[in-house]
Write a protein that holds these residues in place. Structure first.
Motif, mmCIF file in Angstrom:
data_model
loop_
_atom_site.group_PDB
_atom_site.id
_atom_site.type_symbol
_atom_site.label_atom_id
_atom_site.label_comp_id
_atom_site.label_asym_id
_atom_site.label_seq_id
_atom_site.Cartn_x
_atom_site.Cartn_y
_atom_site.Cartn_z
ATOM 1 N N UNK A 25 0.882 -1.188 0.182
ATOM 2 C CA UNK A 25 0.106 0.643 0.195
ATOM 3 C C UNK A 25 0.848 1.265 -0.457
ATOM 4 N N UNK A 26 2.114 1.081 1.057
ATOM 5 C CA UNK A 26 2.866 2.428 0.715
ATOM 6 C C UNK A 26 3.652 2.407 -0.704
ATOM 7 N N UNK A 27 3.686 1.628 -1.495
ATOM 8 C CA UNK A 27 4.667 1.627 -3.099
ATOM 9 C C UNK A 27 3.776 2.619 -3.963
ATOM 10 N N UNK A 28 4.315 3.992 -3.857
ATOM 11 C CA UNK A 28 3.871 5.057 -5.044
ATOM 12 C C UNK A 28 4.377 4.868 -6.196
ATOM 13 N N UNK A 29 3.710 4.476 -7.569
ATOM 14 C CA UNK A 29 4.733 4.039 -8.307
ATOM 15 C C UNK A 29 4.090 5.313 -9.633
ATOM 16 N N UNK A 50 0.682 11.330 -21.158
ATOM 17 C CA UNK A 50 0.037 11.588 -19.684
ATOM 18 C C UNK A 50 1.101 10.797 -18.650
ATOM 19 N N UNK A 51 1.254 11.491 -17.573
ATOM 20 C CA UNK A 51 1.821 10.544 -16.137
ATOM 21 C C UNK A 51 0.686 10.582 -15.489
ATOM 22 N N UNK A 52 0.879 9.553 -15.059
ATOM 23 C CA UNK A 52 -0.381 9.139 -13.969
ATOM 24 C C UNK A 52 0.385 8.137 -12.333
ATOM 25 N N UNK A 53 -0.227 8.684 -11.582
ATOM 26 C CA UNK A 53 -0.892 8.303 -10.448
ATOM 27 C C UNK A 53 -1.009 6.721 -10.560
ATOM 28 N N UNK A 54 -1.072 5.449 -9.064
ATOM 29 C CA UNK A 54 -1.148 4.319 -9.058
ATOM 30 C C UNK A 54 -2.833 4.294 -9.659
ATOM 31 N N UNK A 55 -3.830 5.241 -9.604
ATOM 32 C CA UNK A 55 -5.218 5.074 -9.302
ATOM 33 C C UNK A 55 -4.964 5.101 -11.708
#
Length: 190
Positions: A25-29, A50-55
């Motif tokens: 859960x703590x990982x950010x990609x 575009x750049x996006x977060x994990x969601x």
């Protein structure tokens, strides 16, 4: 005795599983969404990487915003509209290979914010779909918001695809004028 040992082994298994789950859960990609719909403030829609977060939500930066001179803060309510990309620690940062730049962190206001090349990163509270950006070009909080563009891919035509917004209409008359307006949704606007 066997029952006690079994209980200890099961408890240890649950603890390890919980720790692994917390680590995941703590990982950010930071990754790239290919052919995402980017809507600017004139209503023009382009297809971009575009750049996006994990969601899958678009990632933005505010012009002139930095850790030394933050423009988007809790005090001016900016973070209510432009949530900071948060992470548990700098050790949990990851990015896909095509993303250029160095991921980092900035400790502020009781949380750790993700940065790219030293610039704080945000999402937009009005982006409700994954792989789509609607905050491009909004002028507020003493700067202009820009979605982070991923690396370009070559297409058959070599240019981004542009479409008109579904709700727009065009009228022609013998006397017409064109006015360009920049949308400012949230103060302070300039």
């Amino acid at each position: 005795m066997l029952t006690v040992m079994l209980a200890v082994v099961l408890s240890a298994g649950f603890i390890v599983a919980g720790m692994v789950s917390a680590a995941v859960v703590q990982t950010f990609t930071l990754s790239v969404a290919h052919n995402a719909a980017v809507t600017d403030q004139t209503g023009k829609v382009t297809t971009e990487n575009i750049d996006v977060n994990g969601h899958g939500h678009a990632v933005y930066e505010l012009s002139g915003d930095s850790a030394r001179h933050p423009k988007c803060t809790q005090a001016n309510s900016c973070l209510q509209f432009w949530p900071a990309l948060k992470v548990g620690s700098s050790r949990s940062l990851q990015k896909q290979t095509p993303i250029r730049g160095k991921l980092g962190t900035w400790r502020r206001d009781g949380f750790i914010q993700v940065t790219l090349n030293g610039r704080p990163l945000y999402t937009f509270s009005h982006d409700h779909r994954a792989h789509a950006a609607t905050g491009e070009g909004i002028m507020s909080f003493n700067g202009t918001w820009h979605v982070l563009l991923g690396p370009a891919t070559s297409s058959a035509h070599g240019t981004p695809t542009t479409t008109s917004p579904a709700s727009s209409t065009t009228t022609t008359s013998s006397t017409s004028s064109t006015t360009t307006t920049t949308r400012c949704l949230y103060p302070p606007c300039y």
